[in-house]
Design a protein around this motif. Structure first.
Motif, PDB file in Angstrom:
ATOM      1  N   ALA A  27      -4.496  -4.454  -4.123  1.00 20.96           N
ATOM      2  CA  ALA A  27      -3.831  -3.412  -4.900  1.00 20.96           C
ATOM      3  C   ALA A  27      -2.823  -2.703  -4.010  1.00 20.96           C
ATOM      4  O   ALA A  27      -3.109  -2.405  -2.850  1.00 20.96           O
ATOM      5  CB  ALA A  27      -4.846  -2.409  -5.438  1.00 20.96           C
ATOM      6  N   SER A  84     -10.363  -5.231  -1.379  1.00 21.05           N
ATOM      7  CA  SER A  84     -11.622  -5.373  -2.106  1.00 21.05           C
ATOM      8  C   SER A  84     -12.794  -5.691  -1.186  1.00 21.05           C
ATOM      9  O   SER A  84     -12.678  -6.469  -0.244  1.00 21.05           O
ATOM     10  CB  SER A  84     -11.498  -6.482  -3.156  1.00 21.05           C
ATOM     11  OG  SER A  84     -12.753  -6.748  -3.764  1.00 21.05           O
ATOM     12  N   GLU A 156      -4.113   7.097  -7.030  1.00 15.87           N
ATOM     13  CA  GLU A 156      -3.913   7.305  -8.460  1.00 15.87           C
ATOM     14  C   GLU A 156      -2.438   7.557  -8.759  1.00 15.87           C
ATOM     15  O   GLU A 156      -1.876   6.998  -9.715  1.00 15.87           O
ATOM     16  CB  GLU A 156      -4.769   8.476  -8.933  1.00 15.87           C
ATOM     17  CG  GLU A 156      -4.674   8.758 -10.421  1.00 15.87           C
ATOM     18  CD  GLU A 156      -5.639   9.848 -10.848  1.00 15.87           C
ATOM     19  OE1 GLU A 156      -6.814   9.553 -11.118  1.00 15.87           O
ATOM     20  OE2 GLU A 156      -5.203  11.024 -10.902  1.00 15.87           O
ATOM     21  N   ILE A 160      -2.498   2.463  -8.424  1.00 11.78           N
ATOM     22  CA  ILE A 160      -3.395   1.348  -8.108  1.00 11.78           C
ATOM     23  C   ILE A 160      -4.764   1.521  -8.764  1.00 11.78           C
ATOM     24  O   ILE A 160      -5.608   0.617  -8.709  1.00 11.78           O
ATOM     25  CB  ILE A 160      -3.566   1.137  -6.593  1.00 11.78           C
ATOM     26  CG1 ILE A 160      -4.311   2.303  -5.935  1.00 11.78           C
ATOM     27  CG2 ILE A 160      -2.208   0.937  -5.927  1.00 11.78           C
ATOM     28  CD1 ILE A 160      -4.639   2.042  -4.473  1.00 11.78           C
ATOM     29  N   GLY A 161      -5.001   2.661  -9.367  1.00 17.36           N
ATOM     30  CA  GLY A 161      -6.259   2.928 -10.047  1.00 17.36           C
ATOM     31  C   GLY A 161      -6.325   4.401 -10.396  1.00 17.36           C
ATOM     32  O   GLY A 161      -5.310   5.103 -10.353  1.00 17.36           O
ATOM     33  N   SER A 171     -10.485   0.636 -10.242  1.00 22.24           N
ATOM     34  CA  SER A 171      -9.395  -0.270 -10.592  1.00 22.24           C
ATOM     35  C   SER A 171      -9.812  -1.101 -11.799  1.00 22.24           C
ATOM     36  O   SER A 171     -10.965  -1.527 -11.902  1.00 22.24           O
ATOM     37  CB  SER A 171      -9.097  -1.197  -9.401  1.00 22.24           C
ATOM     38  OG  SER A 171      -8.380  -2.346  -9.813  1.00 22.24           O
ATOM     39  N   ARG A 172      -8.874  -1.336 -12.707  1.00 20.86           N
ATOM     40  CA  ARG A 172      -9.187  -2.165 -13.868  1.00 20.86           C
ATOM     41  C   ARG A 172      -9.520  -3.591 -13.450  1.00 20.86           C
ATOM     42  O   ARG A 172     -10.279  -4.275 -14.123  1.00 20.86           O
ATOM     43  CB  ARG A 172      -8.008  -2.170 -14.839  1.00 20.86           C
ATOM     44  CG  ARG A 172      -7.683  -0.799 -15.414  1.00 20.86           C
ATOM     45  CD  ARG A 172      -6.486  -0.815 -16.341  1.00 20.86           C
ATOM     46  NE  ARG A 172      -6.770  -1.483 -17.599  1.00 20.86           N
ATOM     47  CZ  ARG A 172      -5.924  -1.537 -18.622  1.00 20.86           C
ATOM     48  NH1 ARG A 172      -4.725  -0.959 -18.506  1.00 20.86           N
ATOM     49  NH2 ARG A 172      -6.244  -2.151 -19.738  1.00 20.86           N
ATOM     50  N   HIS A 174     -10.565  -4.449 -10.096  1.00 16.86           N
ATOM     51  CA  HIS A 174     -11.501  -4.550  -8.968  1.00 16.86           C
ATOM     52  C   HIS A 174     -12.624  -3.525  -9.008  1.00 16.86           C
ATOM     53  O   HIS A 174     -13.367  -3.387  -8.039  1.00 16.86           O
ATOM     54  CB  HIS A 174     -10.719  -4.442  -7.655  1.00 16.86           C
ATOM     55  CG  HIS A 174      -9.613  -5.441  -7.554  1.00 16.86           C
ATOM     56  ND1 HIS A 174      -9.836  -6.778  -7.330  1.00 16.86           N
ATOM     57  CD2 HIS A 174      -8.264  -5.308  -7.706  1.00 16.86           C
ATOM     58  CE1 HIS A 174      -8.686  -7.433  -7.330  1.00 16.86           C
ATOM     59  NE2 HIS A 174      -7.719  -6.562  -7.545  1.00 16.86           N
ATOM     60  N   LEU A 178     -13.122  -0.748  -3.657  1.00 17.97           N
ATOM     61  CA  LEU A 178     -11.869  -0.802  -2.909  1.00 17.97           C
ATOM     62  C   LEU A 178     -11.933   0.075  -1.664  1.00 17.97           C
ATOM     63  O   LEU A 178     -12.299   1.252  -1.740  1.00 17.97           O
ATOM     64  CB  LEU A 178     -10.686  -0.329  -3.771  1.00 17.97           C
ATOM     65  CG  LEU A 178     -10.176  -1.258  -4.874  1.00 17.97           C
ATOM     66  CD1 LEU A 178      -9.039  -0.569  -5.621  1.00 17.97           C
ATOM     67  CD2 LEU A 178      -9.694  -2.584  -4.301  1.00 17.97           C
ATOM     68  N   HIS A 195      -1.496   6.208 -12.534  1.00 18.26           N
ATOM     69  CA  HIS A 195      -2.418   5.456 -13.396  1.00 18.26           C
ATOM     70  C   HIS A 195      -3.115   6.405 -14.362  1.00 18.26           C
ATOM     71  O   HIS A 195      -3.522   7.504 -13.993  1.00 18.26           O
ATOM     72  CB  HIS A 195      -3.460   4.733 -12.546  1.00 18.26           C
ATOM     73  CG  HIS A 195      -4.083   3.563 -13.243  1.00 18.26           C
ATOM     74  ND1 HIS A 195      -4.876   3.690 -14.372  1.00 18.26           N
ATOM     75  CD2 HIS A 195      -4.026   2.233 -12.982  1.00 18.26           C
ATOM     76  CE1 HIS A 195      -5.272   2.493 -14.758  1.00 18.26           C
ATOM     77  NE2 HIS A 195      -4.767   1.591 -13.941  1.00 18.26           N
TER      78      HIS A 195
END
Length: 357
Positions: A27, A84, A156, A160-161, A171-172, A174, A178, A195
């Protein structure tokens, strides 16, 4: 038609994101380094309520933590990156094995500080060189966890999430797994959109907490959090939390593990450096309690666990032994009642009483 500086920066951004992937980041996004009043106010409120417990270092450099440009006035952008460490096995499975110790997923492999920082440095060097080839001068600074950087809200902002109700990055693609790092740069790279929050009405992470450490969504009371208590807290852990520790001896994954977004996370995307060491997947409590300082350092060489030291680690193991109900552990517990470290000796007394000693 000649390229404009905007065209060059857009091309550099796209090349940067591709290079980040090559360096093992799953990400990547870019945020403005300017002050965010909402982020600043939330940090001030959290500190003002004393939610940081004994972590005085968070208060001491709060101004730098709240605003990237206070830490480094020349910064124009923050490159937020995620690596990840999605697990292969259920992090909650060992809850049913009281003679075994539960170690947080993130600490079962190599120290993420080293792995992520090396990748960040390589990426930052590449960025400086590529910018130079394009006639741009790039200043960079890299940060992983130990610096006064708010990686999660910056992640955010970089898209990245989002910060879940457990306060960690989600994360959508992962899930909650993270490791975060960031590169501050003087380059005016195009930024990403922040995000959106995707938690909805879900509160599984809040309800899963064994010590009720969430006074509100996205607010952690560190003094009640098992990760804080087993890693940061020095001396005896308050008795009111000891039974709730169960067999957790380093960190806690409960709020992360129950997140529904983890169904999209793949262990195949995890950096291989974070594959669990065989000795740490399901270690025996009796063997861990027997560690002296040299044995502790040897077992946890290259691990983030090493930083808490043998005494705090064995203290945690004794609480787990006391919670196990396994009288077979009593001889090992009794042997530690005279330990030179007062917190270890006190934990041994407590565990022995729980086991009928």
């Amino acid at each position: 038609m000649p390229e404009t500086s905007g065209d060059v920066l857009r091309q550099l951004r796209e090349a940067l994101l591709a290079k980040a992937h090559d360096e093992g980041f799953v990400a990547a996004g870019i945020a403005d380094a300017a002050t965010d009043p909402l982020r600043t106010d939330r940090l001030a409120d959290w500190l003002g309520e004393g939610r940081h417990a004994t972590m005085q270092w968070m208060e001491d450099r709060a101004d730098q933590r709240a605003a990237p440009q206070v830490l480094w006035p020349e910064a124009r952008r923050v490159i937020a990156l995620g690596m990840s460490y999605a697990p292969h096995a259920d992090p909650l499975a060992l809850a049913a094995c009281p003679d075994r110790a539960r170690i947080s997923v993130y600490a079962q492999g190599r120290d993420y500080h080293d792995v992520v920082k090396k990748a960040l440095k390589r990426l930052a060097r590449w960025l400086v060189e590529e910018a130079g080839r394009a006639g741009l001068e790039a200043g960079v600074k890299v940060f992983v966890d130990t610096a006064p950087v708010m990686e999660k809200p910056l992640g955010e902002a970089a898209g990245i999430g989002w910060q879940g109700k457990h306060s960690n990055m989600v994360s959508r693609a992962h899930g909650s797994w993270l490791f975060l790092g960031s590169i501050y740069t003087t380059l005016d790279l195009p930024v990403d959109d922040a995000h959106a929050d995707r938690c909805g009405s879900c509160r599984r992470c809040l309800d899963a907490c064994p010590t009720d450490a969430f006074p509100a969504p996205r607010t952690v009371d560190a003094g009640r959090c098992i990760s804080y208590l087993t890693i940061e807290h020095k001396g005896p852990i308050p008795e009111e939390f000891r039974a709730a520790l169960g067999n957790r001896i380093y960190g806690c994954d409960d709020c992360l593990a129950v997140c529904p977004w983890n169904s999209f996370a793949s262990a195949a995307a995890a950096n291989r450096a974070f594959l669990p060491s065989a000795e740490l997947v399901a270690p025996r409590l009796d063997e861990l309690m027997a560690l002296d300082d040299a044995g502790f350092r040897a077992l946890f060489s290259g691990s983030p666990i090493k930083r808490i030291g043998r005494d705090r680690f064995v203290r945690n193991c004794l609480y787990a032994a006391g919670n196990s109900g396994d009288a077979a552990l009593l001889p090992q517990v009794e042997a530690l009642r005279g330990d030179p470290d007062p917190a270890v000796a006190e934990a041994a007394d407590w565990a022995a009483a729980r086991l009928g000693g």
